[in-house]
Design a protein around this motif. Structure first.
Motif, PDB file in Angstrom:
ATOM      1  N   ALA A 186      34.709  37.560  45.149  1.00 36.70           N
ATOM      2  CA  ALA A 186      33.774  38.290  44.275  1.00 36.70           C
ATOM      3  C   ALA A 186      34.508  39.382  43.500  1.00 36.70           C
ATOM      4  O   ALA A 186      34.317  39.554  42.289  1.00 36.70           O
ATOM      5  CB  ALA A 186      32.645  38.898  45.107  1.00 36.70           C
ATOM      6  N   CYS A 187      35.366  40.141  44.196  1.00 36.66           N
ATOM      7  CA  CYS A 187      36.080  41.250  43.547  1.00 36.66           C
ATOM      8  C   CYS A 187      37.154  40.735  42.593  1.00 36.66           C
ATOM      9  O   CYS A 187      37.413  41.347  41.551  1.00 36.66           O
ATOM     10  CB  CYS A 187      36.721  42.152  44.591  1.00 36.66           C
ATOM     11  SG  CYS A 187      35.511  43.059  45.581  1.00 36.66           S
ATOM     12  N   ARG A 188      37.781  39.627  42.935  1.00 35.15           N
ATOM     13  CA  ARG A 188      38.885  39.103  42.115  1.00 35.15           C
ATOM     14  C   ARG A 188      38.376  38.354  40.879  1.00 35.15           C
ATOM     15  O   ARG A 188      38.916  38.514  39.785  1.00 35.15           O
ATOM     16  CB  ARG A 188      39.766  38.188  42.969  1.00 35.15           C
ATOM     17  CG  ARG A 188      41.002  37.661  42.268  1.00 35.15           C
ATOM     18  CD  ARG A 188      42.061  37.167  43.253  1.00 35.15           C
ATOM     19  NE  ARG A 188      41.505  36.554  44.440  1.00 35.15           N
ATOM     20  CZ  ARG A 188      41.222  35.244  44.545  1.00 35.15           C
ATOM     21  NH1 ARG A 188      41.416  34.428  43.527  1.00 35.15           N
ATOM     22  NH2 ARG A 188      40.745  34.758  45.671  1.00 35.15           N
ATOM     23  N   ASN A 229      29.288  46.737  41.934  1.00 33.99           N
ATOM     24  CA  ASN A 229      30.420  46.394  41.078  1.00 33.99           C
ATOM     25  C   ASN A 229      31.640  47.240  41.380  1.00 33.99           C
ATOM     26  O   ASN A 229      31.544  48.375  41.830  1.00 33.99           O
ATOM     27  CB  ASN A 229      30.067  46.435  39.590  1.00 33.99           C
ATOM     28  CG  ASN A 229      29.649  47.780  39.080  1.00 33.99           C
ATOM     29  OD1 ASN A 229      28.501  48.182  39.262  1.00 33.99           O
ATOM     30  ND2 ASN A 229      30.549  48.489  38.429  1.00 33.99           N
ATOM     31  N   VAL A 230      32.790  46.621  41.165  1.00 34.89           N
ATOM     32  CA  VAL A 230      34.085  47.263  41.326  1.00 34.89           C
ATOM     33  C   VAL A 230      34.250  48.284  40.206  1.00 34.89           C
ATOM     34  O   VAL A 230      33.972  47.993  39.043  1.00 34.89           O
ATOM     35  CB  VAL A 230      35.196  46.192  41.217  1.00 34.89           C
ATOM     36  CG1 VAL A 230      36.582  46.818  41.122  1.00 34.89           C
ATOM     37  CG2 VAL A 230      35.118  45.218  42.388  1.00 34.89           C
ATOM     38  N   ARG A 248      44.385  43.601  40.501  1.00 37.78           N
ATOM     39  CA  ARG A 248      43.932  42.371  41.193  1.00 37.78           C
ATOM     40  C   ARG A 248      42.408  42.285  41.152  1.00 37.78           C
ATOM     41  O   ARG A 248      41.831  41.229  40.890  1.00 37.78           O
ATOM     42  CB  ARG A 248      44.427  42.368  42.634  1.00 37.78           C
ATOM     43  CG  ARG A 248      43.982  41.134  43.416  1.00 37.78           C
ATOM     44  CD  ARG A 248      44.495  41.183  44.854  1.00 37.78           C
ATOM     45  NE  ARG A 248      43.999  40.056  45.636  1.00 37.78           N
ATOM     46  CZ  ARG A 248      44.572  38.864  45.704  1.00 37.78           C
ATOM     47  NH1 ARG A 248      45.672  38.617  45.011  1.00 37.78           N
ATOM     48  NH2 ARG A 248      44.065  37.895  46.453  1.00 37.78           N
ATOM     49  N   TYR A 249      41.753  43.409  41.426  1.00 36.86           N
ATOM     50  CA  TYR A 249      40.293  43.469  41.353  1.00 36.86           C
ATOM     51  C   TYR A 249      39.932  44.285  40.117  1.00 36.86           C
ATOM     52  O   TYR A 249      40.310  45.448  40.006  1.00 36.86           O
ATOM     53  CB  TYR A 249      39.708  44.115  42.607  1.00 36.86           C
ATOM     54  CG  TYR A 249      40.170  43.449  43.882  1.00 36.86           C
ATOM     55  CD1 TYR A 249      40.159  42.069  44.000  1.00 36.86           C
ATOM     56  CD2 TYR A 249      40.648  44.200  44.952  1.00 36.86           C
ATOM     57  CE1 TYR A 249      40.595  41.444  45.156  1.00 36.86           C
ATOM     58  CE2 TYR A 249      41.080  43.588  46.120  1.00 36.86           C
ATOM     59  CZ  TYR A 249      41.059  42.203  46.216  1.00 36.86           C
ATOM     60  OH  TYR A 249      41.497  41.590  47.367  1.00 36.86           O
TER      61      TYR A 249
END
Length: 358
Positions: free
Chosen positions: A77-79, A270-271, A282-283
């Motif tokens: 999800a983060c990537r 969300n990031v 990366r994220y």
């Protein structure tokens, strides 16, 4: 900048602009020129609603128990998305609903009552509009209430509405629960980043948490305006409660706009830029925007989790190698945050200040 960690931070000035809700009350069919977007900005060619069902949904109970499958889902999800929805987060439905009801009651108040909590010219605590930096800027179709929640010594209670009755207690209860969820997510993010569970929380020195309630009035010509301009968040993470029945949030995914379809009682996460910098890209903190609705108002409740002003942020050594050279320089978070807030929301342009120039 000099940092006094015992004083409530001043974030950024924002120019005073008209109240959108009042404009709609007076003349529902008119959209003033300052709000009209050019066609290119509103282009729906790259609109991909069918991808909405692919946005990851993560079970926080499983995640917090160290379930490997759920940790893998978080990593993907983060990537790949920078966004996900969480269910089974343990926040009682009644607490969520009370927060929604209290915010709705506040925005129903007469303008004279709401303006008792108006933002000052030099900061964004209270009721008004943030990120308005020039007279020429195209404006967002939204009114906002921003409150700094944690640490409690930073609260500016003169900007906390006294009406509706019990508003402060409702915000306290909701924010305390969201803080717990945020803490659990930081632990899991530490793990997927190859760190001990406690590291990300420890790197904050002290977690700051702010609540921004966005009120999007209906718009007679929603194809002409944006509720919120495309941007990424300068936070570590953001946790959002949206209305169950009025969509509006859209995220940028592989160049396309994907709507985030509300899941009842879920929180959208969300990031933020801080995770992007720590992970050396990366994220990614992903661009997102808010659309308006012709017939219905929409309210969203965004909780921002971010470090203290004096925290230095840079990529972790283990995120840098020959294939992934260092992309970001060390930044003092307070400087980074203010530089982003002193610009209009414009995609990810504000992240340039942290990028190492090629």
């Amino acid at each position: 900048m000099s940092v006094n960690i015992d004083e409530a931070p001043i974030f950024a000035p924002s120019l005073p602009v008209p109240n959108v809700q009042e404009m709609v009350k007076i003349n529902p069919s008119q959209v003033p020129k300052r709000y009209v977007r050019n066609q290119e900005e509103m282009e729906k060619v790259h609109y991909t609603p069918h991808l909405s069902s692919e946005i990851p949904v993560i079970d926080l109970t499983l995640l917090s128990n160290g379930n490997m499958e759920e940790l893998r889902k978080l990593e993907i999800a983060c990537r790949e998305w920078g966004f996900f929805q969480i269910v089974n987060h343990g926040v009682d439905k009644e607490i969520l609903q009370n927060m929604k009801d209290a915010a709705d009651e506040f925005f129903k108040l007469p303008i004279e009552e709401k303006e008792k909590y108006a933002m000052l010219s030099n900061d964004v605590h209270g009721y008004g509009h943030a990120y308005v930096v020039s007279e020429e800027q195209t404006l967002d179709w939204t009114d906002t209430l921003f409150l700094l929640i944690y640490p409690t010594r930073f609260r500016k209670l003169q900007f906390w509405p006294k009406t509706p009755h019990g508003f402060k207690e409702i915000v306290d209860t909701y924010s305390s629960e969201v803080k717990r969820v945020g803490d659990e997510l930081l632990s899991s993010l530490s793990v997927i980043m190859g760190l001990e569970k406690h590291v990300l929380a420890g790197l904050h020195k002290e977690v700051l948490q702010g609540l921004r309630v966005n009120y999007y009035p209906p718009c007679d010509t929603p194809e002409q305006v944006l509720g919120l301009s495309p941007h990424s968040d300068s936070s570590t993470i953001t946790l959002l409660m949206q209305d169950d029945d009025v969509p509006g949030l859209e995220i940028r995914h592989k160049g396309n706009w994907v709507p985030v379809t509300p899941i009842s009682d879920a929180l959208v996460v969300n990031v933020g830029d801080v995770i992007e910098i720590w992970s050396n890209g990366r994220y990614k903190s992903v661009e997102h925007r808010a659309m308006t609705n012709k017939n219905k108002r929409r309210t969203s409740h965004a909780t921002f989790v971010f470090p203290r002003d004096d925290v230095e942020v840079e990529p972790f050594d283990h995120m840098i190698d020959a294939q992934n050279p260092k992309m970001y320089q060390k930044v003092l978070y307070g400087d980074y945050l203010r530089q982003s807030m002193k610009r209009k929301m414009e995609g990810k342009t504000h992240t340039d200040v942290a990028k190492i120039k090629a």
